[in-house]
Design a protein around this motif. Structure first.
Motif, PDB file in Angstrom:
ATOM      1  N   GLN A  97       0.833  -1.082   0.011  1.00  0.00           N
ATOM      2  CA  GLN A  97       0.044   0.089  -0.151  1.00  0.00           C
ATOM      3  C   GLN A  97       0.762   1.274  -0.008  1.00  0.00           C
ATOM      4  O   GLN A  97       0.705   2.295  -0.756  1.00  0.00           O
ATOM      5  CB  GLN A  97      -0.693   0.047   1.084  1.00  0.00           C
ATOM      6  N   GLN A  98       1.913   1.227   0.868  1.00  0.00           N
ATOM      7  CA  GLN A  98       2.734   2.328   0.776  1.00  0.00           C
ATOM      8  C   GLN A  98       3.353   2.636  -0.683  1.00  0.00           C
ATOM      9  O   GLN A  98       3.456   3.695  -0.860  1.00  0.00           O
ATOM     10  CB  GLN A  98       3.932   1.902   1.815  1.00  0.00           C
ATOM     11  N   ARG A  99       3.723   1.558  -1.215  1.00  0.00           N
ATOM     12  CA  ARG A  99       4.308   1.727  -2.521  1.00  0.00           C
ATOM     13  C   ARG A  99       3.326   2.142  -3.547  1.00  0.00           C
ATOM     14  O   ARG A  99       3.750   3.051  -4.564  1.00  0.00           O
ATOM     15  CB  ARG A  99       4.954   0.323  -3.296  1.00  0.00           C
ATOM     16  N   PHE A 100       2.224   1.941  -3.425  1.00  0.00           N
ATOM     17  CA  PHE A 100       1.072   2.426  -4.217  1.00  0.00           C
ATOM     18  C   PHE A 100       1.156   3.886  -4.061  1.00  0.00           C
ATOM     19  O   PHE A 100       0.859   4.558  -5.144  1.00  0.00           O
ATOM     20  CB  PHE A 100      -0.126   1.812  -3.661  1.00  0.00           C
ATOM     21  N   TRP A 101       1.291   4.467  -3.030  1.00  0.00           N
ATOM     22  CA  TRP A 101       1.297   5.963  -2.726  1.00  0.00           C
ATOM     23  C   TRP A 101       2.578   6.494  -3.331  1.00  0.00           C
ATOM     24  O   TRP A 101       2.448   7.438  -4.059  1.00  0.00           O
ATOM     25  CB  TRP A 101       1.192   6.289  -1.380  1.00  0.00           C
ATOM     26  N   GLU A 102       3.694   5.810  -3.270  1.00  0.00           N
ATOM     27  CA  GLU A 102       4.835   6.444  -3.706  1.00  0.00           C
ATOM     28  C   GLU A 102       5.213   6.432  -5.206  1.00  0.00           C
ATOM     29  O   GLU A 102       5.261   7.249  -5.524  1.00  0.00           O
ATOM     30  CB  GLU A 102       6.026   5.553  -3.291  1.00  0.00           C
TER      31      GLU A 102
END
Lengths: 218, 256
Positions: free
Chosen positions: B248-253
Motif C-alpha cells: 500500500q505504501q508503494r502504491f502511494w509512492e
C-alpha cells in the motif's frame, strides 16, 4: 341556511348543560378506554419482543379483531355484556389495543443491539438497562401508538351511543331520528374537533417529551 | 517491572452456531500502563477476546485475571463499572444530554452530584470539547468525531484502570481519525491506562500500540513490539499482513 345557524345557536343557549354532559361522557369513555388499552397493550407489546411464539399468536388475534367492524363488535357484545358503558369500553379497548401493542413491539425491537450491549458494558443491571435505556428509546413509538388509538377511540365512541353509553353519539342518533340537521352537525363537528385536538395534543406532548428527536422521526 | 494488569490463561470460546472456536486456547499477559493493539481481519476473534474481559461473553475454558483477580469470580456489574468501554457504533444514549451520557457510570456508582458535574467539565476539557458549549446538547447534534470524543469521555468517567476499545475510530473519516489517534496517544501519556484496542487497520495498530497482538482464526500469531514483528514475522499470516501494508505504501509512492 340562516335557519340552521339559528337552530344551532338556540341549541347551545338552551341545552348547554346537556351538551357539556355529552361532551364529558364522550371524553371520559375515551380516556378510560385508552387507559385500559395502554395497560393491556404496552406490557403485551413488550412481551411480544421477548417471545416470538407469543408475538405471532397475539398479533394474529388482534389482526382478526381489527377486521371486524367496530359497530359489529358493539352489537355482538350486547348479548354477552348487555348495554351501557362497560360493553362500549370493552369494544373500544378491543379496537385500540392493536395500534398500541404493535407500536410498542416496534419501539422495543427498534432499540439497536449495540445500545443494549453498551448499557450492559457500562455496568447497568438488567432493570437499569430496561428503565434507563430500553423504555426511553421505545417511548416515542409507544406514544405514536397511543395517538393513533386515541383518535380511533374518539371516532368509534360515537357509535357507542347506539348501545347506551351516551356521549356525543347520542346527539347524532337523536339528530337522525328527528331529522334535525342542527343536532347532526353539532355532534359530528364536535367529534371531529375532539379527534383533531387529541391528535394535536399528542404531537405537542411528544415534542415536549423528546426534544432530542430529529423532526423526521415524529 | 509493573504488575500484570490483564492475564489470559488458556482461554477458549466457541459460539453454539459455528463449528470452530472464535478464540482458541489463548494465553498472554499485559502489563499495567501498556497500550496493546489487537490486529486481525474480521472474524478472527479479536472482538470476542475483548468482550470476555468485561464478561459480555463468558469463556468456555481458561481463566482471565485482572490485577491477579479472576473475573469469573467477581460481580459482573461491578466489574463492568470499573472498566472503560468504547465501541465503533459509539453507543451514546440519544435521549440523554452529553452531560448525562458522560455521567452514566458515576451515577451508577452513586457519586455526589457536585462531584459528577465537576468531573464532566474536566472530561469534556480533556477530550477537547468546551464544556459550556457541549454539556447540554444531545448526541444527534454532534458530528461523528465529536460523538466519539464523548464516548471516550464517558468511558473514562469513573477513572477505570483498564480501557477496552473496539474499533472506536472505525467509522470515522480519515482526517478526523488521525486527529483522534493523536489525542488518544497524548491522553495515554497523561493518564497511563492499560488499554486493549481492537482494530483491523494495520497502520492504526502499529501507530498506537506499545505492543501489537496479531490474531488469526482465534489464535495469537504474534504479540510483540512493532520492531520485532517487522524484523521477525512469526508466521505466514503476519508476513502477509506486513507485505500488504508495504504494498500500500508503494502504491502511494508510485503517484509521486
Amino acid at each position: 341556511m340562516a335557519d340552521l345557524w339559528m337552530q344551532i345557536h338556540a341549541y347551545f343557549s338552551q341545552n348547554t348543560t346537556e351538551y357539556l354532559a355529552y361532551l364529558w361522557q364522550h371524553v371520559s369513555i375515551s380516556l378510560l378506554s385508552l387507559a385500559v388499552s395502554c395497560l393491556i397493550g404496552i406490557p403485551l407489546g413488550y412481551l411480544c419482543t421477548r417471545n416470538r411464539l407469543l408475538n405471532r399468536c397475539i398479533t394474529g388475534i388482534f389482526q382478526v379483531l381489527r377486521i371486524i367492524p367496530s359497530l359489529a363488535i358493539l352489537i355482538l357484545l350486547i348479548p354477552v355484556m348487555g348495554t351501557g358503558v362497560a360493553p362500549s369500553i370493552t369494544a373500544l379497548v378491543l379496537l385500540s389495543v392493536p395500534p398500541i401493542l404493535m407500536n410498542t413491539t416496534v419501539g422495543f425491537a427498534g432499540v439497536p443491539a449495540f445500545m443494549n450491549e453498551t448499557a450492559c458494558a457500562l455496568g447497568m443491571t438488567e432493570s437499569q438497562q430496561f428503565w434507563r435505556v430500553q423504555v426511553p428509546l421505545a417511548l416515542p413509538k409507544i406514544l405514536t401508538g397511543m395517538k393513533i388509538a386515541m383518535v380511533e377511540i374518539i371516532a368509534s365512541a360515537t357509535l357507542a351511543a347506539k348501545i347506551g353509553a351516551g356521549g356525543l353519539g347520542s346527539l347524532i342518533l337523536t339528530g337522525i331520528g328527528l331529522f334535525r340537521t342542527d343536532l347532526l352537525l353539532i355532534g359530528g363537528v364536535s367529534v371531529s374537533l375532539l379527534a383533531i385536538l387529541s391528535g394535536l395534543m399528542f404531537q405537542l406532548l411528544s415534542r415536549w417529551l423528546f426534544p432530542y428527536q430529529p423532526a423526521k422521526n415524529k | 517491572m509493573a504488575q500484570a494488569a490483564i492475564t489470559f490463561e488458556h482461554v477458549s470460546k466457541q459460539f453454539n452456531q459455528c463449528g470452530y472456536a472464535a478464540v482458541d486456547d489463548v494465553s498472554f499477559t499485559v502489563e499495567q500502563g501498556e497500550f496493546v493493539t489487537i490486529l486481525g481481519s474480521s472474524g478472527c476473534g479479536k472482538t470476542t477476546l475483548l468482550k470476555m474481559v468485561n464478561r459480555l461473553y463468558q469463556p468456555d475454558a481458561g481463566k482471565i485475571l485482572l490485577f491477579g483477580k479472576d473475573v469469573a469470580k467477581t460481580d459482573a456489574v461491578q466489574l463492568r463499572r470499573s472498566i472503560g468501554y468504547v465501541i465503533q457504533q459509539i453507543g451514546l444514549f440519544p435521549h440523554m444530554t452529553i452531560e448525562e451520557n458522560i455521567a452514566t457510570v458515576p451515577q451508577l456508582l452513586h457519586w455526589e452530584k457536585a462531584t459528577i458535574s465537576k468531573r464532566v467539565t474536566e472530561l469534556l476539557d480533556l477530550v477537547g470539547l468546551p464544556a459550556q458549549e457541549f454539556r447540554n446538547r444531545y448526541p444527534a447534534q454532534l458530528s461523528g468525531g465529536q460523538q466519539q470524543r464523548v464516548g471516550l469521555a464517558r468511558a473514562l468517567a469513573a477513572q477505570p484502570k483498564i480501557m477496552l476499545m473496539d474499533e472506536p475510530f472505525g467509522a470515522i473519516d480519515a482526517i478526523t481519525r488521525m486527529g483522534l489517534q493523536d489525542e488518544l496517544l497524548a491522553l495515554q501519556k497523561e493518564l497511563n491506562k492499560t488499554i486493549l484496542f481492537v482494530t483491523h487497520d494495520i497502520n492504526e495498530a502499529f501507530r498506537l500500540g506499545n505492543r501489537v497482538m496479531i490474531m488469526n482464526q482465534g489464535r495469537i500469531c504474534q504479540f510483540d513490539t512493532q520492531k520485532n514483528i517487522l524484523e521477525n514475522p512469526a508466521d505466514a499470516f503476519t508476513k502477509a499482513l506486513i507485505d500488504s501494508a508495504k504494498a500500500q505504501q508503494r502504491f502511494w509512492e508510485d503517484f509521486t
